[in-house]
Design an enzyme around this catalytic site. Structure first.
Site, PDB file in Angstrom:
ATOM      1  CB  VAL A  56      -0.964  -0.015   1.156  1.00 46.25           C
ATOM      2  CG1 VAL A  56      -2.041  -1.097   1.015  1.00 46.25           C
ATOM      3  CG2 VAL A  56      -0.209  -0.053   2.558  1.00 46.25           C
TER       4      VAL A  56
ATOM      5  CG  ASN B 155       7.344   2.495  -1.652  1.00 48.77           C
ATOM      6  OD1 ASN B 155       7.740   1.206  -1.635  1.00 48.77           O
ATOM      7  ND2 ASN B 155       6.652   2.993  -3.106  1.00 48.77           N
TER       8      ASN B 155
ATOM      9  CB  THR C  11      12.163   6.731   5.682  1.00 46.82           C
ATOM     10  OG1 THR C  11      10.899   7.865   5.803  1.00 46.82           O
ATOM     11  CG2 THR C  11      13.270   7.595   5.578  1.00 46.82           C
ATOM     12  CE1 TYR C  12      15.246   5.436   7.837  1.00 49.09           C
ATOM     13  CE2 TYR C  12      17.037   4.834   6.164  1.00 49.09           C
ATOM     14  CZ  TYR C  12      16.588   5.696   7.324  1.00 49.09           C
ATOM     15  OH  TYR C  12      17.239   6.765   7.811  1.00 49.09           O
ATOM     16  N   GLY C  13      11.488   1.196   3.938  1.00 50.37           N
ATOM     17  CA  GLY C  13      10.970   0.094   3.350  1.00 50.37           C
ATOM     18  C   GLY C  13       9.754   0.113   2.783  1.00 50.37           C
ATOM     19  CD  GLN C  14       7.897  -2.857  -1.494  1.00 57.71           C
ATOM     20  OE1 GLN C  14       7.856  -3.920  -1.297  1.00 57.71           O
ATOM     21  NE2 GLN C  14       7.695  -2.313  -2.744  1.00 57.71           N
ATOM     22  CB  VAL C  15       3.876   0.718   3.978  1.00 58.87           C
ATOM     23  CG1 VAL C  15       2.557   0.304   5.163  1.00 58.87           C
ATOM     24  CG2 VAL C  15       4.767   1.541   4.665  1.00 58.87           C
TER      25      VAL C  15
ATOM     26  CG  ASP D  84       8.532  13.955   5.290  1.00 60.77           C
ATOM     27  OD1 ASP D  84       8.584  15.265   4.741  1.00 60.77           O
ATOM     28  OD2 ASP D  84       8.692  12.982   5.102  1.00 60.77           O
TER      29      ASP D  84
END
Length: 1239
Positions: free
Chosen positions: A31, A33, A35-39, A153
């Protein structure tokens, strides 16, 4: 300064001890992306409860950052406005591959604030919705700021909504904790459009710092995003936005519809100096945030809106979410559980959380039992205390060492900053010196350039003055020659009249003598009546006869001598010139001027070398320095002799064998030998019978002069030698009718010179017809009816067969106009045709005429006029067809048979596809056509009142697309799926999506109909002109506004729009025309035209300078086109204005000593792909070479009309004509793929 070393408490987090997620959670779909990986959207296996799972590869480099993120989430996610952290798992991978860390967090099913704004009508939220969401954001930030954490952010994509309309902050991947002693950071992290000025300053100045109040600036920008659909400066390139945010004033709400509280809240958030910006607690007390009486109703409305949006979107358009952890680290702080979430949970969520807590508690208990057991076995209580004291001592010692190390480090950094400042000051000083040196060099170069330009201008003016002086002297010599010839004519006329008077007196004297002789004879007869002998009736004595010799000797001829002499003169003169008006004038004793023939009744008298060598001269090359479309082919409609054709029509009705004008002087640049069957044009003067070839004289369509004949003595060749100038003068001189016509005659002589001067020629000799009658005469033909008479066999032979001087024939390329009625062949000559011939190697020549109702006359190639004779004869560039002796009714044809096609191509030497053609569409547009662009094979047409599509692939049907909007300019960019336009009352630059326009015709995609079909480029209004320039893979859009020029560049996905690149405002000269060139593939320059001339702007430096200013034109000019010449690395241009064009380079230097000269003032000028330029005037369409400016072809109009260029592709050029009354039609010209090379 913050301490950038990792916090020691994170060492206690052992990633390898975490459980495997297999059997507990499963992944459903991606669903978003972080900062350090996919969600992923995940599901609890046992309960089916949804969760957001962030999957990250555990590498040695990122292990510390991952621990930081876990620590941040663990400590601070237990708040109602922050997505809750549930737990972490490790998925083991085979050896050689990194393990995967699964971070399980609360799932927010309604998407982000950005998705909510996009799915709302008008891309704007209600003000009370914005107040509620802003309050929830500030509450979440307040929780983070209390614990000294900066989110860094905050933006619409990182503010999520649950299905119960609750607001959650996500993505701690760039957040960090503040040092408790300093409280400020100086790292450059965030998203450009939402970034605070003090954060941007950290990238430029290492000494700059900021604190938690940078999140409040981002909160204010997010509020503007909810109100206006996008953050400020979103049209700019991201790097451009980073440059402008610290320099521009704080952004404000554009619309005035919002309340004063909202304006005040935005002003409070967006204070540029963060030291003066309110704190989070102060903003929570702001009236806009505090006073929300209908909060419950707002949440209900938001929940309903989210439900409606989910139903419309369906399963295929799931929202993308972004989750991530923190990036920074900090020293150990006491671990706090934080306050539990105060929200009402969905059923099942509390169970899931209790399961996680139970699992973690069990792990903790097991580890503590093991540790106690080991401590009891290995150490005693005393050893433990001793060990603790040692640890404390070591820790204290370590703290002291760290303080000393930090002090030394700060001192070293201070010295480095001082050294850096010194270096920067030195560098600025050197840069200023270099800048001053460059400015001095530039000033000297400009002075040298100005001096050189002034010298060149002075030399040019001197050359022009010298040329004008020579022209005046030449004209003076012409005038003197004409005056001398006029005096000779008058002297010959006086001599002729004197001789006639002498003859008359002699006749009277002879008459008196005859009367005396008759009286004498009567007296003799009277004497003879007396009776005499037979011998007395003899003649008188010889001495009596000798006494009257003057009366008796000429007796047989005395009474008939004048008449016999007149007959001899008439016979001798009729043998040479085929006409006898002067012979008739001998009997009356006066000189008559013969009637002047009209253009359709006469041919010029071509003379051969054997009879009149004085009339022959070599053909001169027609290469003018200033090229024009003037040529002998083009006849004058305003000829003063045009009207005399009807007055002298009686002369044309007489028999061609007895009454022709005695001598015709034709005003053309060359004379042609007129062939006939068995006789030439020369023999018609010398040896042919009178009137044997009435069609043997050629008419050129130019004005004629007729010389009056005074007496019959002398041969015609002697009179011609006296009338024609010396051969070395390289031009013919014609006798005027009267002294009052000398000025007009001198002007005509200048117009037919072979080598034209480089200055502008003011008179334009083109007309709507090339030969024959005008439109008014066509009306006369209709009134007279069908009273026609056919010409004799000689006429037909002269009109249907043409034999050139070397016995060869010519095929001529023609322009064919296809209208509603197709052309039909006919062998009778048309009254409107003009035949153009040149030498080729074909066998014979026939004449073929077509009927058409077109408004164009045949295509004319001026290179056909530049013929060098291969033998000693001269060749004409124009052959007309009409007959001197023919009656006017024989020449006038049926008015429906108006020939606009002359095709001399009997052997079919060229295919029809190579012939230039003009077609027009039957569709008449009610409003004026302003622009058009090809979309595939079809044509998008923009008018004063809307946008339409002309279906060229089918039956020519017209589809209306947009109504009640004016379209001034357009271009189709199919690769980008956009149509760029200047449209609307405010002349905005709008971009329409081609898929949306296609759906308005096909109606096959309901999803496209719901979307907005266009967008504006920036906030630009009052656009005058634009140009799309493609360089390599970059597409630039350069736009001329009322007093500035803007440059935009196409930004691909994810932006997919034109974004601002450069801006040049407050220009001295207002731009009317604009283009962009890339010099040698490196330097960008904007070229624009104004009412004063042409100018350039260096895109890098922003300097503006003049390229060409037409100083010889006192008033303002109209720029037509800026043409970047091919194969010049973008350095050389052809700039067209008024009726001229000059060749310059991008630095303002003249590159060619040639001035392109149009035949008339064009209304539109365009560059076509065949390396040619076309000009549309009211009288003709001219095609010229871009490289040389020479005329390549002319399409004449039958009547004056206004034309506008639309677009072109390959060999087709589209343009529109505007009729009186407002209706407009589309024409397209097919030039032929090979015809442009063979004209």
């Amino acid at each position: 300064m913050a301490n950038d070393s990792p916090a020691k408490s994170l060492v206690d987090i052992d990633l390898s001890s975490l459980r495997d997620p297999a059997g507990i959670f499963e992944l459903v779909e991606v669903v978003g992306n972080g900062t350090y990986g996919q969600v992923y959207k995940g599901r609890h296996v046992k309960t089916g409860q949804l969760a957001a799972i962030k999957v990250m590869d555990v590498t040695e480099d990122e292990e510390e950052e991952i621990k930081l993120e876990i620590n941040m989430l663990k400590k601070y996610s237990h708040h109602r406005n922050i997505a809750t952290y549930y737990g972490a798992f490790i998925k083991k991978s085979p050896p050689g591959h990194d393990d995967q860390l699964w971070l399980v967090m609360e799932f927010c099913g309604a998407g982000s604030i950005t998705d909510l704004v996009k799915n709302t009508k008008g891309n704007t939220l209600k003000e009370d919705w914005i107040a509620y969401i802003s309050r929830e954001i500030l509450r979440g930030l307040a929780h983070l700021h209390i614990h000294h954490v900066i989110h860094r952010d905050i933006k619409g994509q990182n503010v999520l909504l649950t299905e119960n309309a609750e607001v959650k902050l996500v993505d701690f991947g760039v957040s960090a904790q503040l040092d408790r002693t300093v409280g400020r950071r100086n790292t450059f992290i965030g998203t450009p459009y939402w970034m605070a000025p003090e954060v941007i300053a950290c990238d430029e100045n290492p000494d700059a710092t900021y604190d938690y109040r940078s999140d409040l600036w981002s909160c204010g920008i997010t509020a503007i995003e909810m109100a206006e659909g996008a953050p400020p400066l979103c049209d700019m390139h991201p790097m451009r936005a980073l440059f402008l945010i610290p320099r521009n004033p704080p952004p404000r709400l554009k619309s005035k519809k919002w309340s004063k509280k909202f304006f005040s809240f935005i002003e409070g958030c967006l204070v540029k100096n963060y030291m003066q910006r309110p704190s989070t607690e102060q903003l929570l007390k702001h009236p806009f945030i505090r006073d929300q009486p209908n909060e419950r109703q707002v949440r209900i409305q938001l929940k309903d809106h989210i439900d409606r949006t989910r139903k419309k979107r369906g399963e295929k358009d799931e929202t993308e979410y972004e989750y991530s952890g923190s990036e920074e680290e900090e020293e150990e702080v006491p671990e706090q559980e934080g306050e539990p979430s105060s929200i009402v949970n969905v059923p099942g969520e509390s169970t899931l959380r209790r399961d996680f807590l139970r699992l973690q508690q069990e792990n903790k208990e097991r580890s503590e039992a093991l540790r106690r057991q080991q401590l009891l076995q290995e150490q005693q209580l005393r050893e433990q205390e001793e060990y603790k004291r040692q640890l404390l001592a070591e820790r204290q010692k370590r703290i002291e060492q760290q303080k000393e190390q930090r002090r030394r480090l700060e001192e070293q950094q201070r010295r480095e900053r001082e050294a850096r400042r010194q270096q920067e000051r030195e560098q600025r000083r050197r840069e200023q010196e270099e800048k001053r040196r460059l400015e001095e060099l530039e000033r000297r170069r400009k002075e040298e350039e100005e001096r050189r330009r002034a010298e060149e201008e002075k030399r040019r003016v001197e050359r022009e003055q010298e040329y004008i002086r020579r022209q005046l002297e030449e004209e003076q010599r012409h005038l003197e020659v004409l005056q001398q010839q006029l005096l000779q004519e008058q002297a010959m006329l006086l001599e002729c009249r004197w001789r006639e008077m002498e003859e008359h007196r002699q006749a009277e004297r002879l008459q008196r003598q005859l009367q005396q002789e008759q009286a004498y004879l009567l007296s003799l007869q009277h004497d003879h009546r007396r009776p005499h002998p037979q011998h007395s009736q003899q003649p008188p004595p010889p001495q009596q006869e000798r006494s009257k010799p003057s009366f008796h000797a000429p007796e047989p001829k005395a009474h008939y001598e004048p008449a016999d002499r007149a007959r001899e003169v008439e016979d001798r003169f009729r043998k040479t010139n085929h006409s006898s008006p002067e012979a008739q004038s001998k009997q009356t004793g006066r000189v008559l001027e013969p009637p002047v023939p009209s253009r359709s009744e006469s041919f010029s008298n071509g003379n051969s070398e054997s009879v009149h060598p004085a009339l022959q001269r070599p053909a001169e090359p027609q290469v003018p320095v200033r090229t024009t479309s003037r040529s002998p082919v083009l006849s004058r409609r305003d000829s003063p002799l045009q009207g005399s054709g009807q007055q002298n029509s009686q002369a044309g009705q007489r028999n061609s064998t007895s009454i022709e004008p005695r001598l015709l002087w034709e005003r053309v640049e060359k004379l042609v030998p007129r062939p006939g069957s068995g006789s030439s044009s020369g023999s018609s003067n010398s040896g042919s019978q009178p009137g044997s070839h009435p069609g043997s004289q050629s008419g050129s369509g130019e004005r004629f002069r007729v010389r009056s004949s005074s007496k019959s003595e002398g041969s015609p060749s002697q009179r011609l030698e006296n009338a024609v100038k010396k051969p070395e003068d390289k031009k013919e001189v014609f006798r005027p009718l009267k002294p009052a016509d000398l000025t007009a005659l001198a002007k005509e002589l200048r117009a037919v010179e072979d080598v034209r001067p480089p200055h502008k020629v003011t008179d334009y000799s083109s007309s709507s017809e090339e030969s024959g009658t005008t439109d008014e005469e066509d009306d006369d033909v209709e009134q007279e009816g069908a009273d026609e008479s056919t010409s004799g066999p000689e006429d037909t032979r002269a009109a249907s067969s043409l034999n050139l001087s070397n016995g060869e024939t010519e095929s001529v390329k023609t322009m064919i106009v296809h209208d509603d009625v197709e052309s039909e062949p006919a062998m009778t000559p048309s009254k409107e045709g003009t035949l153009i011939v040149r030498q080729t190697q074909s066998a014979s020549s026939t004449l073929q005429k077509h009927k058409s109702s077109s408004s164009f006359t045949p295509f004319i190639d001026p290179r056909l006029l530049q013929i060098s004779p291969s033998s000693g004869t001269t060749v004409t560039s124009v052959v007309g067809f009409s007959c001197d002796g023919m009656r006017p009714e024989a020449i006038r044809q049926d008015p429906t048979r108006k020939g606009s096609v002359v095709n001399v191509n009997p052997t079919n030497t060229r295919p029809q596809s190579d012939t230039p053609e003009i077609r027009k569409y039957k569709k008449r547009f009610n409003s004026e056509i302003l622009c058009a662009a090809l979309w595939g094979v079809n044509l998008l047409v923009g008018t004063e009142s809307g946008l339409m599509l002309l279906d060229r692939s089918g039956q020519g049907k017209v589809y209306p697309l947009i109504n009640r909007r004016r379209f001034q300019q357009m271009d189709v960019l199919e690769g980008l799926n956009v149509l760029v336009t200047i449209s609307g009352k405010k002349d905005k630059l709008r971009v329409y999506y081609l898929s949306w326009l296609r759906n308005k015709i096909l109606h096959n995609d309901p999803e496209v109909e719901k979307k907005q079909g266009w967008t504006t480029v920036g906030d630009l209004e009052g656009c005058v002109h634009y140009k799309v320039v493609k360089y390599e893979r970059i597409k630039f859009l350069v736009i001329a506004l009322k007093s500035s020029v803007e440059v935009y560049a196409w930004a691909p996905k994810p932006y997919h729009k034109f974004m601002a690149f450069k801006s040049f405002g407050e220009l001295v000269h207002k731009p009317l025309l604009v283009d962009l060139t890339v010099e040698e593939g490196q330097r960008l320059k904007v070229i624009y035209g104004s009412c004063a001339g042409f100018h350039a702007v260096d895109v890098d430096s922003g300097s503006v300078y003049d390229i060409y200013l037409p100083t010889h034109i006192q008033c303002s000019i109209k720029p037509h086109a800026i043409i970047i010449l091919p194969n010049t690395d973008g350095m050389e241009l052809l700039v067209c204005y008024e009726d001229e064009g000059v060749y310059v380079n991008t630095y303002g230097r003249i590159t060619k000593d040639v001035v392109l000269q149009w035949g008339e003032m064009p209304t539109s000028v365009a560059y076509i792909r065949s390396n040619q330029t076309m000009g549309w005037g009211e009288k003709a369409i001219e095609i010229r070479s871009v490289e040389t400016g020479h005329l390549d072809g002319v399409f004449m109009h039958k009547r004056a009309q206004r034309l506008k260029f639309l677009c072109e592709r390959n060999d087709k050029v589209f343009f529109a004509s505007v009729r009186s009354g407002g209706s407009s039609q589309v024409y397209f010209m097919t030039l032929g793929r090979t015809s442009l090379l063979s004209w």
